[in-house]
Design an enzyme around this catalytic site. Structure first.
Site, PDB file in Angstrom:
ATOM      1  NE  ARG A   1      -1.962  -1.656   3.488  1.00 11.97           N
ATOM      2  CZ  ARG A   1      -2.289  -2.036   4.736  1.00 11.97           C
ATOM      3  NH1 ARG A   1      -3.607  -1.621   5.140  1.00 11.97           N
ATOM      4  NH2 ARG A   1      -1.292  -2.569   5.811  1.00 11.97           N
TER       5      ARG A   1
ATOM      6  CE  LYS B   1       0.903  -2.442   9.583  1.00  9.27           C
ATOM      7  NZ  LYS B   1      -0.120  -2.891  10.338  1.00  9.27           N
TER       8      LYS B   1
ATOM      9  CE1 TYR C   1      -5.355   2.060  10.378  1.00 11.68           C
ATOM     10  CE2 TYR C   1      -4.407   1.629   8.595  1.00 11.68           C
ATOM     11  CZ  TYR C   1      -5.470   1.874   9.280  1.00 11.68           C
ATOM     12  OH  TYR C   1      -6.808   1.967   8.536  1.00 11.68           O
TER      13      TYR C   1
ATOM     14  CG  HIS D   1      -1.628  -1.389  15.412  1.00 12.73           C
ATOM     15  ND1 HIS D   1      -3.247  -1.564  15.615  1.00 12.73           N
ATOM     16  CD2 HIS D   1      -1.713  -1.200  13.976  1.00 12.73           C
ATOM     17  CE1 HIS D   1      -3.960  -1.318  14.623  1.00 12.73           C
ATOM     18  NE2 HIS D   1      -3.066  -1.365  13.511  1.00 12.73           N
TER      19      HIS D   1
ATOM     20  CD  GLU E   1      -3.403   2.508  15.688  1.00  9.99           C
ATOM     21  OE1 GLU E   1      -2.209   2.538  16.499  1.00  9.99           O
ATOM     22  OE2 GLU E   1      -3.212   2.959  14.560  1.00  9.99           O
TER      23      GLU E   1
ATOM     24  CB  SER F   1     -17.984 -14.210  23.472  1.00  2.92           C
ATOM     25  OG  SER F   1     -16.611 -14.913  23.555  1.00  2.92           O
TER      26      SER F   1
ATOM     27  CB  VAL G   1     -11.388  -9.661  20.052  1.00  2.28           C
ATOM     28  CG1 VAL G   1     -11.576  -8.903  21.206  1.00  2.28           C
ATOM     29  CG2 VAL G   1     -12.182 -11.048  20.016  1.00  2.28           C
TER      30      VAL G   1
ATOM     31  CB  ALA H   1      -6.873  -9.494  17.269  1.00 11.52           C
TER      32      ALA H   1
ATOM     33  CG  ASP I   1      -1.688  -4.862  12.763  1.00  8.09           C
ATOM     34  OD1 ASP I   1      -0.434  -5.116  12.882  1.00  8.09           O
ATOM     35  OD2 ASP I   1      -2.149  -4.597  11.846  1.00  8.09           O
TER      36      ASP I   1
END
Length: 366
Positions: free
Chosen positions: A15, A75, A94, A96, A118, A220, A239, A268, A270
């Site tokens: 990307r 990223k 992003y 994280h 995020e 859950s 999640v 999930a 990341d």
């Protein structure tokens, strides 16, 4: 403002941080945009496309970082980029952070202004810059899961939708957020029997209202998860806890209860992953096997479909990029509470609670 868009150097990240259309919106407002040579090539955008809308093409990543007041990328920076980031430089991408103390400390040391896609958050609690990539990853999780269920790749040898006279696969989706809903929609569309689980009853009611009859919602709990993993063919973890590490919903001991060749896709990853056995992988080497269970945990899944992903990402990030360029980060964040939630690390200070909590560091204010 001077804005830089470097090539993404993370493994198989195809990307790019901005499309030519996005660049045009900035240059027509008299901002200067530097694009690294061939940055958009793998997403289908040529240097000429960028030049036509007023971008300046620079040969190296070092030149882009040196020239820009704000870096716009996809990223998180990786180790070779750490030394290129300057004090007071805005980095919009992003991050994280909660899944990497090394990255967190490197960005603190840089004294840059780190705004994470995020954690930009609207008043209704939605995450507008995460949603499109979650949509892509949710849909891709089924696409990849179906592939790795094939026997040559050590899966169970099951066709997701089955055929007349042969039952379809059972898909277990953990999390009924954007990723989970998109995954359930794709799996159901291919004819699988889908169970989707969450602790949010409002989301489960929504899922029950919009999904076809082959999607069943269930609350859950560890008991219910253990019940379903015994005969699930594909398990998708979607999640999310905003800005924090994902909870470990499937532990190592649970793998022994699964059928050999079961495939687990951890979207999930990341955020640290929601399976205890998750280890980040790449598109170059996407899977590994533990206890005869196939694990797929590529940390940049949307990078495999870069044209779609880049277009979808720029659609949502561009309005914020324009605000930052027009006003500067301080004024833009003051006037836009959603953008202010994206502030994670500012000039060496952690300003986002979940990051401070993840590494037992001090939370400060700006």
């Amino acid at each position: 403002m001077k804005i830089g868009v470097p090539i993404e150097i993370k493994n198989n990240e195809n990307r790019v941080g901005m499309t030519p259309s996005g660049v045009f919106e900035l240059t027509k407002r008299n901002h200067t945009v530097y694009i690294q040579k061939n940055a958009g090539y793998n997403s289908g955008f040529l240097d000429e496309d960028y030049k036509e809308v007023g971008a300046i093409i620079l040969d190296t990543i070092e030149e882009v970082y040196a020239a820009a007041e704000m870096i716009v990328k996809v990223k998180e920076p990786i180790e070779p980029e750490y030394k290129l980031i300057r004090e007071d430089q805005v980095v919009f991408t992003y991050f994280h952070f909660a899944s990497s103390e090394v990255l967190t400390r490197a960005m603190m040391d840089s004294k840059a202004v780190c705004i994470a896609y995020e954690t930009v958050e609207d008043p209704d609690g939605s995450l507008p810059l995460l949603i499109p990539m979650s949509e892509v990853a949710g849909r891709m999780s089924v696409q990849q899961g179906a592939k790795y269920l094939e026997k040559p790749i050590m899966g169970r040898g099951i066709l997701l939708g089955g055929v007349p006279g042969v039952p379809p696969a059972k898909v277990l989706v953990l999390g009924a957020g954007v990723v989970g809903i998109q995954a359930a929609k794709m799996a159901a569309g291919l004819g699988a029997n889908v169970f989707i689980m969450d602790i949010n009853m409002k989301q489960l009611r929504y899922v029950s209202d919009i999904m076809p009859n082959n999607v069943i919602s269930e609350f859950s709990s560890e008991y219910n998860i253990r019940k379903h993993i015994k005969d699930s063919d594909l398990i998708i973890g979607g999640v999310l806890i905003k800005g924090a590490k994902a909870p470990k919903l499937i532990t190592r001991d649970m793998l022994k209860e699964m059928q050999p060749g079961t495939v687990m896709v951890d979207v999930a990853v990341d955020q640290g992953g929601c399976f205890e056995t998750t280890v980040p992988t790449t598109h170059q080497d996407p899977t590994y096997i533990i206890d005869d269970v196939v694990h797929y945990s590529v940390a940049n899944m949307p990078g495999a479909v870069p044209y779609t992903s880049t277009m979808a990402l720029t659609n949502v990030t561009l309005p914020y990029v324009v605000k930052l360029a027009e006003m500067g980060w301080k004024k833009a964040c003051k006037k836009n509470p959603s953008l202010a939630k994206g502030l994670n690390i500012v000039k060496g200070k952690i300003v986002y609670p979940e990051i401070a909590e993840a590494f037992d560091m001090n939370l400060e204010t700006v």
